[in-house]
Design a protein around this motif. Structure first.
Motif, PDB file in Angstrom:
ATOM      1  N   ASP A  94     -60.284 -14.716  29.080  1.00 52.96           N
ATOM      2  CA  ASP A  94     -60.633 -15.102  27.711  1.00 52.96           C
ATOM      3  C   ASP A  94     -61.031 -13.882  26.884  1.00 52.96           C
ATOM      4  O   ASP A  94     -60.596 -13.717  25.744  1.00 52.96           O
ATOM      5  CB  ASP A  94     -61.764 -16.127  27.701  1.00 52.96           C
ATOM      6  CG  ASP A  94     -61.314 -17.502  28.149  1.00 52.96           C
ATOM      7  OD1 ASP A  94     -60.088 -17.745  28.241  1.00 52.96           O
ATOM      8  OD2 ASP A  94     -62.197 -18.351  28.436  1.00 52.96           O
ATOM      9  N   ARG A  95     -61.844 -13.003  27.461  1.00 51.76           N
ATOM     10  CA  ARG A  95     -62.270 -11.785  26.761  1.00 51.76           C
ATOM     11  C   ARG A  95     -61.081 -10.857  26.479  1.00 51.76           C
ATOM     12  O   ARG A  95     -60.977 -10.270  25.413  1.00 51.76           O
ATOM     13  CB  ARG A  95     -63.327 -11.035  27.572  1.00 51.76           C
ATOM     14  CG  ARG A  95     -64.670 -11.706  27.653  1.00 51.76           C
ATOM     15  CD  ARG A  95     -65.448 -11.475  26.350  1.00 51.76           C
ATOM     16  NE  ARG A  95     -66.670 -12.215  26.313  1.00 51.76           N
ATOM     17  CZ  ARG A  95     -67.875 -11.701  26.570  1.00 51.76           C
ATOM     18  NH1 ARG A  95     -67.998 -10.440  26.910  1.00 51.76           N
ATOM     19  NH2 ARG A  95     -68.941 -12.457  26.486  1.00 51.76           N
ATOM     20  N   ILE A  96     -60.204 -10.727  27.456  1.00 44.78           N
ATOM     21  CA  ILE A  96     -59.028  -9.866  27.293  1.00 44.78           C
ATOM     22  C   ILE A  96     -58.111 -10.443  26.221  1.00 44.78           C
ATOM     23  O   ILE A  96     -57.569  -9.701  25.398  1.00 44.78           O
ATOM     24  CB  ILE A  96     -58.308  -9.677  28.643  1.00 44.78           C
ATOM     25  CG1 ILE A  96     -59.182  -8.832  29.583  1.00 44.78           C
ATOM     26  CG2 ILE A  96     -56.939  -9.040  28.454  1.00 44.78           C
ATOM     27  CD1 ILE A  96     -58.671  -8.756  31.008  1.00 44.78           C
ATOM     28  N   LEU A  97     -57.964 -11.758  26.204  1.00 41.35           N
ATOM     29  CA  LEU A  97     -57.159 -12.422  25.177  1.00 41.35           C
ATOM     30  C   LEU A  97     -57.759 -12.196  23.792  1.00 41.35           C
ATOM     31  O   LEU A  97     -57.039 -11.848  22.843  1.00 41.35           O
ATOM     32  CB  LEU A  97     -57.054 -13.919  25.489  1.00 41.35           C
ATOM     33  CG  LEU A  97     -56.215 -14.770  24.543  1.00 41.35           C
ATOM     34  CD1 LEU A  97     -54.765 -14.296  24.536  1.00 41.35           C
ATOM     35  CD2 LEU A  97     -56.290 -16.234  24.952  1.00 41.35           C
ATOM     36  N   GLU A  98     -59.069 -12.344  23.670  1.00 35.16           N
ATOM     37  CA  GLU A  98     -59.754 -12.113  22.395  1.00 35.16           C
ATOM     38  C   GLU A  98     -59.563 -10.684  21.909  1.00 35.16           C
ATOM     39  O   GLU A  98     -59.465 -10.439  20.707  1.00 35.16           O
ATOM     40  CB  GLU A  98     -61.256 -12.389  22.543  1.00 35.16           C
ATOM     41  CG  GLU A  98     -61.626 -13.836  22.713  1.00 35.16           C
ATOM     42  CD  GLU A  98     -63.086 -14.020  23.120  1.00 35.16           C
ATOM     43  OE1 GLU A  98     -63.863 -13.030  23.069  1.00 35.16           O
ATOM     44  OE2 GLU A  98     -63.440 -15.133  23.506  1.00 35.16           O
TER      45      GLU A  98
ATOM     46  N   GLY B 236     -56.987  -8.936  22.356  1.00 32.99           N
ATOM     47  CA  GLY B 236     -55.581  -8.689  22.081  1.00 32.99           C
ATOM     48  C   GLY B 236     -54.881  -7.851  23.134  1.00 32.99           C
ATOM     49  O   GLY B 236     -53.865  -7.219  22.869  1.00 32.99           O
ATOM     50  N   LEU B 237     -55.412  -7.863  24.339  1.00 31.29           N
ATOM     51  CA  LEU B 237     -54.862  -7.026  25.414  1.00 31.29           C
ATOM     52  C   LEU B 237     -54.162  -7.812  26.509  1.00 31.29           C
ATOM     53  O   LEU B 237     -53.757  -7.222  27.511  1.00 31.29           O
ATOM     54  CB  LEU B 237     -55.990  -6.189  26.041  1.00 31.29           C
ATOM     55  CG  LEU B 237     -56.688  -5.193  25.121  1.00 31.29           C
ATOM     56  CD1 LEU B 237     -57.869  -4.537  25.842  1.00 31.29           C
ATOM     57  CD2 LEU B 237     -55.715  -4.144  24.624  1.00 31.29           C
TER      58      LEU B 237
ATOM     59  N   VAL C  17     -66.665  -3.349  25.793  1.00 26.07           N
ATOM     60  CA  VAL C  17     -66.216  -2.393  26.798  1.00 26.07           C
ATOM     61  C   VAL C  17     -64.687  -2.243  26.797  1.00 26.07           C
ATOM     62  O   VAL C  17     -64.163  -1.233  27.262  1.00 26.07           O
ATOM     63  CB  VAL C  17     -66.746  -2.802  28.201  1.00 26.07           C
ATOM     64  CG1 VAL C  17     -65.978  -3.975  28.761  1.00 26.07           C
ATOM     65  CG2 VAL C  17     -66.728  -1.649  29.153  1.00 26.07           C
ATOM     66  N   LEU C  18     -63.994  -3.193  26.208  1.00 21.40           N
ATOM     67  CA  LEU C  18     -62.534  -3.143  26.152  1.00 21.40           C
ATOM     68  C   LEU C  18     -62.015  -2.321  24.976  1.00 21.40           C
ATOM     69  O   LEU C  18     -60.843  -1.939  24.980  1.00 21.40           O
ATOM     70  CB  LEU C  18     -61.969  -4.577  26.053  1.00 21.40           C
ATOM     71  CG  LEU C  18     -62.224  -5.465  27.273  1.00 21.40           C
ATOM     72  CD1 LEU C  18     -61.749  -6.884  26.987  1.00 21.40           C
ATOM     73  CD2 LEU C  18     -61.545  -4.904  28.496  1.00 21.40           C
ATOM     74  N   GLN C  19     -62.863  -2.021  24.014  1.00 18.76           N
ATOM     75  CA  GLN C  19     -62.419  -1.261  22.850  1.00 18.76           C
ATOM     76  C   GLN C  19     -62.070   0.156  23.259  1.00 18.76           C
ATOM     77  O   GLN C  19     -62.814   0.812  23.979  1.00 18.76           O
ATOM     78  CB  GLN C  19     -63.475  -1.260  21.765  1.00 18.76           C
ATOM     79  CG  GLN C  19     -63.663  -2.620  21.125  1.00 18.76           C
ATOM     80  CD  GLN C  19     -64.663  -2.580  19.986  1.00 18.76           C
ATOM     81  OE1 GLN C  19     -65.280  -1.568  19.700  1.00 18.76           O
ATOM     82  NE2 GLN C  19     -64.822  -3.725  19.317  1.00 18.76           N
ATOM     83  N   GLY C  20     -60.928   0.619  22.777  1.00 21.26           N
ATOM     84  CA  GLY C  20     -60.493   1.985  23.051  1.00 21.26           C
ATOM     85  C   GLY C  20     -60.005   2.219  24.466  1.00 21.26           C
ATOM     86  O   GLY C  20     -59.794   3.363  24.854  1.00 21.26           O
ATOM     87  N   LEU C  21     -59.805   1.164  25.235  1.00 16.96           N
ATOM     88  CA  LEU C  21     -59.365   1.315  26.617  1.00 16.96           C
ATOM     89  C   LEU C  21     -57.923   1.769  26.674  1.00 16.96           C
ATOM     90  O   LEU C  21     -57.535   2.530  27.556  1.00 16.96           O
ATOM     91  CB  LEU C  21     -59.559  -0.001  27.377  1.00 16.96           C
ATOM     92  CG  LEU C  21     -59.338   0.024  28.877  1.00 16.96           C
ATOM     93  CD1 LEU C  21     -60.302   1.005  29.554  1.00 16.96           C
ATOM     94  CD2 LEU C  21     -59.507  -1.361  29.476  1.00 16.96           C
ATOM     95  N   PHE C  22     -57.120   1.326  25.722  1.00 16.97           N
ATOM     96  CA  PHE C  22     -55.698   1.707  25.673  1.00 16.97           C
ATOM     97  C   PHE C  22     -55.417   2.466  24.402  1.00 16.97           C
ATOM     98  O   PHE C  22     -55.984   2.319  23.409  1.00 16.97           O
ATOM     99  CB  PHE C  22     -54.788   0.480  25.752  1.00 16.97           C
ATOM    100  CG  PHE C  22     -54.775  -0.157  27.112  1.00 16.97           C
ATOM    101  CD1 PHE C  22     -53.851   0.240  28.068  1.00 16.97           C
ATOM    102  CD2 PHE C  22     -55.683  -1.147  27.436  1.00 16.97           C
ATOM    103  CE1 PHE C  22     -53.817  -0.357  29.322  1.00 16.97           C
ATOM    104  CE2 PHE C  22     -55.665  -1.740  28.687  1.00 16.97           C
ATOM    105  CZ  PHE C  22     -54.738  -1.336  29.624  1.00 16.97           C
TER     106      PHE C  22
END
Length: 116
Positions: free
Chosen positions: A71-75, A77-78, A111-116
């Motif tokens: 759910d977090r990854i979907l939110e 956009g990854l 924590v997902l921001q800027g990962l890619f």
């Protein structure tokens, strides 16, 4: 077998006999690539939260956590990157295992921001 099919086989057989071992190997891998390419394209283009949860389960993440992580990854956009890929990349970035990375995603979606 039809006569046409037999004739095509015999024509290919003559052509293949002329090829060296290296040329045959190259042709084999070229044909393998042609067979696998549509499957790889589909896997890159089509996914769903349930598929991604399944991947996380196989990585050793429990069902409830897998649901929240997807759910977090979907939110974020990854999801198109693949949930397992996202978790693995975060684990490598943080120097942790995948379970700790999944927990980090659940604790802080930033924590997902800027990962890619």
């Amino acid at each position: 077998m039809s006569e046409d099919r037999i004739a095509r086989f015999e024509k290919r057989q003559v052509e293949l006999k002329k090829m060296s071992d290296e040329a045959l190997k190259a042709r084999f891998w070229e044909l393998c690539q042609q067979v696998v390419e549509p499957i790889v394209d589909l896997s890159r283009s089509y996914t769903s939260p349930s598929i991604e949860r399944s991947v996380l389960l196989r990585m050793g993440i429990d069902s409830i956590s897998a649901h929240g992580v997807v759910d977090r990854i979907l939110e974020a956009g990854l999801l198109g990157k693949g949930a397992g890929h996202v978790v693995l990349k975060l684990a490598q970035k943080n120097g942790t295992d995948v379970r700790a990375a999944a927990a980090a995603i659940l604790e802080d979606k930033e924590v997902l921001q800027g990962l890619f």
